[in-house]
Enzyme design. Structure first.
Site, PDB file in Angstrom:
ATOM      1  CG  ASP A  36      -2.312   0.921   1.064  1.00  0.00           C
ATOM      2  OD1 ASP A  36      -3.346   0.378   0.869  1.00  0.00           O
ATOM      3  OD2 ASP A  36      -2.037   2.242   1.055  1.00  0.00           O
ATOM      4  CG  ASP A  62       2.412   5.333  -6.419  1.00  0.00           C
ATOM      5  OD1 ASP A  62       1.479   4.769  -7.024  1.00  0.00           O
ATOM      6  OD2 ASP A  62       2.660   6.737  -6.560  1.00  0.00           O
ATOM      7  CE1 TYR A 160     -12.851   1.940  -9.803  1.00  0.00           C
ATOM      8  CE2 TYR A 160     -15.110   1.662 -10.663  1.00  0.00           C
ATOM      9  CZ  TYR A 160     -14.005   1.247 -10.034  1.00  0.00           C
ATOM     10  OH  TYR A 160     -14.411   0.250  -8.864  1.00  0.00           O
ATOM     11  CE  LYS A 164     -11.432  -1.235 -10.651  1.00  0.00           C
ATOM     12  NZ  LYS A 164     -10.702  -2.187  -9.602  1.00  0.00           N
ATOM     13  CB  THR A 196     -15.973  -0.147   1.007  1.00  0.00           C
ATOM     14  OG1 THR A 196     -16.300  -0.065  -0.188  1.00  0.00           O
ATOM     15  CG2 THR A 196     -15.481  -1.747   1.162  1.00  0.00           C
TER      16      THR A 196
END
Length: 248
Positions: A36, A62, A160, A164, A196
Site C-alpha cells: 500500500d 505506489d 475508472y 476496469k 465499504t
C-alpha cells in the site's frame, strides 16, 4: 487452514477489502504481504495481524511505479519464499479520490491519467511482476479486481470504467492464456455495490441491497483456493443481480 504455508500478496492492503482479505487469509494460515502507499497504516495493520497469531509483512508501494511494484513482490519472496496468490485490491474512482467533479470535456486530463494508472496499469504491473515469480514456481493464482462499472460504463468516472473493463476482459483472459503453461490461474472478481462506503447503499440491485465486504472476500478466498482449481480466464460478477437488471 486451507492456505497454510501459502504466501498472499495484496495490493491496497492497508484498508478496505484489501485489508479484510489480508486478515482472512492470515486466519486461514497464509503468509500475508500487504502492499500500500500508506506506510503508517501498513505498520499498524501488519502489527494487528501478527498480534492475533498471523504471519504478515508489508511493502510500501505506489502501484503506478513499476519499480516499487517489483520491490513489493521481492519482499514477499525474501520474507516468505514465494508469491503463491496475488490479489489486486488497489484502486478507486478518480473523481471521488481526487475530488474533481467537472464533466468529461472539462476534466483535467491528469485526473483521468491517475484513474487509468491506478486501476489498469497498477494491476497490469503487479500481474507482470508476480507472473515472473509464479513461472519460476510453476504455480500460482492471480485475482484481478474489476467492477460492475466496467460493464455498465460511467459518465463521471470514465477512466475508472475504462480501466476496469480492460482488466475484466483483455488483461484477465490474456494472462490466463499465458499463465496456463506455468500452472498459473488468472481470474477477475467484479463486485457491484459493496458497503465499504455508505454511498454504495443507494445503488440498485435485484436483491435490494449492497454486499457486505465479507461476502466479496469469501468469494475471493474460494477462487484462490484449490476448490476452484478448474476456474481460469473468467470474470465473475458478485453484484446481487445488478448485471441482470433491466436497463433504461
Amino acid at each position: 487452514m486451507q492456505f497454510q504455508n501459502k504466501t498472499v500478496l495484496i495490493s491496497g492492503g492497508a484498508s478496505g477489502m484489501g485489508l479484510l482479505c489480508g486478515q482472512c487469509f492470515a486466519r486461514q494460515g497464509a503468509n500475508v504481504v500487504l502492499a500500500d502507499i500508506n506506510e503508517q497504516a501498513l505498520k499498524e495493520k501488519t502489527a494487528e495481524i501478527t498480534a492475533f497469531g498471523g504471519k504478515a509483512a508489508f511493502a510500501v508501494c505506489d502501484v503506478r511505479d513499476y519499480a516499487q511494484v517489483t520491490a513489493a513482490c521481492e519482499t514477499a519472496v525474501s520474507v516468505f519464499g514465494a508469491v503463491d496468490i496475488l490479489i489486486n485490491c488497489a484502486g478507486g474512482a478518480e473523481t471521488r479520490v481526487l475530488n474533481h467533479h467537472e464533466e468529461f470535456k472539462d476534466m483535467p486530463i491528469s485526473v483521468y491519467d491517475w484513474g487509468i494508472d491506478v486501476n489498469l496499469k497498477g494491476q497490469f504491473y503487479f500481474d507482470h511482476a508476480a507472473m515472473k515469480q509464479m513461472a519460476k514456481q510453476k504455480q500460482g493464482v492471480i485475482i484481478n479486481i474489476g467492477s460492475i462499472t466496467g460493464e455498465e460504463g460511467c459518465s463521471a468516472n470514465v477512466a475508472y470504467s475504462t480501466a476496469k473493463s480492460g482488466v475484466m476482459n483483455g488483461l484477465t483472459k490474456s494472462l490466463a492464456r499465458y499463465g496456463a503453461q506455468y500452472n498459473v490461474r488468472v481470474v477477475c472478481v467484479s463486485p457491484g455495490p459493496v458497503l465499504t462506503r455508505p454511498g454504495m447503499a443507494s445503488m440498485k440491485t435485484l436483491q435490494g441491497r449492497a454486499a457486505q465486504p465479507q461476502e466479496v472476500v469469501d468469494f475471493i478466498l474460494y477462487l484462490a483456493s484449490d476448490k476452484a482449481a478448474f476456474i481460469t480466464g473468467t470474470n465473475h460478477f458478485i453484484d446481487g443481480g445488478r448485471y441482470a437488471m433491466e436497463r433504461g
